[in-house]
Design an enzyme around this catalytic site. Structure first.
Site, PDB file in Angstrom:
ATOM      1  N   THR A  69      12.036  -5.904  15.967  1.00  0.00           N
ATOM      2  CA  THR A  69      13.489  -5.973  16.131  1.00  0.00           C
ATOM      3  C   THR A  69      14.003  -7.405  16.129  1.00  0.00           C
ATOM      4  O   THR A  69      15.210  -7.620  16.048  1.00  0.00           O
ATOM      5  CB  THR A  69      13.919  -5.291  17.440  1.00  0.00           C
ATOM      6  OG1 THR A  69      13.288  -5.964  18.529  1.00  0.00           O
ATOM      7  CG2 THR A  69      13.531  -3.815  17.441  1.00  0.00           C
ATOM      8  N   LYS A  70      13.073  -8.392  16.226  1.00  0.00           N
ATOM      9  CA  LYS A  70      13.445  -9.807  16.264  1.00  0.00           C
ATOM     10  C   LYS A  70      12.522 -10.593  15.351  1.00  0.00           C
ATOM     11  O   LYS A  70      11.424 -10.141  15.016  1.00  0.00           O
ATOM     12  CB  LYS A  70      13.326 -10.352  17.689  1.00  0.00           C
ATOM     13  CG  LYS A  70      14.290  -9.697  18.650  1.00  0.00           C
ATOM     14  CD  LYS A  70      14.144 -10.256  20.035  1.00  0.00           C
ATOM     15  CE  LYS A  70      15.138  -9.547  20.949  1.00  0.00           C
ATOM     16  NZ  LYS A  70      14.932  -9.859  22.335  1.00  0.00           N
ATOM     17  N   LYS A  99      -0.496 -13.511  20.285  1.00  0.00           N
ATOM     18  CA  LYS A  99      -1.173 -14.810  20.305  1.00  0.00           C
ATOM     19  C   LYS A  99      -0.870 -15.583  19.037  1.00  0.00           C
ATOM     20  O   LYS A  99      -0.385 -15.035  18.055  1.00  0.00           O
ATOM     21  CB  LYS A  99      -2.692 -14.653  20.480  1.00  0.00           C
ATOM     22  CG  LYS A  99      -3.415 -14.053  19.293  1.00  0.00           C
ATOM     23  CD  LYS A  99      -4.915 -13.983  19.593  1.00  0.00           C
ATOM     24  CE  LYS A  99      -5.702 -13.572  18.368  1.00  0.00           C
ATOM     25  NZ  LYS A  99      -7.150 -13.603  18.606  1.00  0.00           N
ATOM     26  N   HIS A 110      24.421   1.695  10.791  1.00  0.00           N
ATOM     27  CA  HIS A 110      25.705   2.388  10.831  1.00  0.00           C
ATOM     28  C   HIS A 110      26.629   1.707  11.831  1.00  0.00           C
ATOM     29  O   HIS A 110      26.181   1.247  12.884  1.00  0.00           O
ATOM     30  CB  HIS A 110      25.513   3.852  11.249  1.00  0.00           C
ATOM     31  CG  HIS A 110      24.714   4.645  10.278  1.00  0.00           C
ATOM     32  ND1 HIS A 110      25.291   5.479   9.355  1.00  0.00           N
ATOM     33  CD2 HIS A 110      23.382   4.721  10.067  1.00  0.00           C
ATOM     34  CE1 HIS A 110      24.347   6.045   8.629  1.00  0.00           C
ATOM     35  NE2 HIS A 110      23.179   5.602   9.034  1.00  0.00           N
ATOM     36  N   ASN A 149       0.833  -1.194   0.000  1.00  0.00           N
ATOM     37  CA  ASN A 149       0.000   0.000   0.000  1.00  0.00           C
ATOM     38  C   ASN A 149       0.875   1.253   0.000  1.00  0.00           C
ATOM     39  O   ASN A 149       2.092   1.175   0.140  1.00  0.00           O
ATOM     40  CB  ASN A 149      -0.944  -0.032   1.210  1.00  0.00           C
ATOM     41  CG  ASN A 149      -2.279   0.611   0.919  1.00  0.00           C
ATOM     42  OD1 ASN A 149      -2.354   1.625   0.240  1.00  0.00           O
ATOM     43  ND2 ASN A 149      -3.341   0.026   1.448  1.00  0.00           N
TER      44      ASN A 149
END
Length: 187
Positions: A167-168, A185, A120, A90
């Site tokens: 982040t994981k 869930k 960086h 989108n």
């Protein structure tokens, strides 16, 4: 020193580092400019002008008859993005794709999603970069204004709730949300 064509992209695929001061990095700069120009051309056209897709096809080097991308759209490395069939992205997506992004079949991406594949170096942040490929597996759904960080894999059929910062890795058949994204869930 002489570097073979594509050397910078090999380094990116391996996670880096790359150094902007090295002559091999010029090829990356050229690709960034090519991508920015093609995105600007696509974004300058009216949304009902179907020719914007031709600019995006040139960006990705493939026909997009089985993919739908709405503008405005930004991608800095079209040569580092792979898309399966039935992908929908989108409007207002930003793909920072130097580390590589793969959208498998049936992936749905809501408005305002940001995907980063570059980081960086902590000590030489103005000249050295590291990379982590982002993979979004089959039929995953990425909600509005989600940010996906370098090196993350979103599992098959997973849902990432709106506004999440991922982040994981996200397990298949799960819903995650929040900042940082956490398991909500199974589905």
């Amino acid at each position: 020193m002489e570097y073979p064509k594509g050397y910078v992209f090999e380094l990116m695929a391996k996670g880096g580092p790359t150094d902007v001061r090295e002559p091999y990095f010029m090829e990356a700069i050229d690709e960034m400019m090519r991508a920015r120009v093609l995105c600007a051309k696509a974004n300058a056209k009216m949304p009902d002008d179907p020719t914007y897709v031709e600019d995006l096809e040139e960006l990705f080097g493939r026909k997009l008859d089985d993919v739908r991308i709405l503008t405005p759209f930004i991608c800095d490395f079209g040569n580092r993005v792979k898309m399966g069939k039935g992908v929908f992205i989108n409007h207002s997506a930003i793909l920072s794709a130097s580390g590589g992004i793969e959208f498998e079949d049936g992936v749905q991406v809501a408005p305002g999603v940001r995907i980063a594949t570059i980081n960086h170096d902590f000590n030489e942040r103005h000249t050295k970069y590291t990379y982590g490929k982002v993979t979004i597996k089959k039929n995953a759904w990425i909600g509005m204004n989600v940010t996906i960080c370098p090196g993350v894999t979103i599992g098959e059929n997973a849902i990432v709730a709106a506004g999440a910062v991922v982040t994981k890795d996200v397990a298949p058949n799960t819903i995650v949300g929040g900042n940082p994204a956490k398991f909500i869930k199974s589905i």
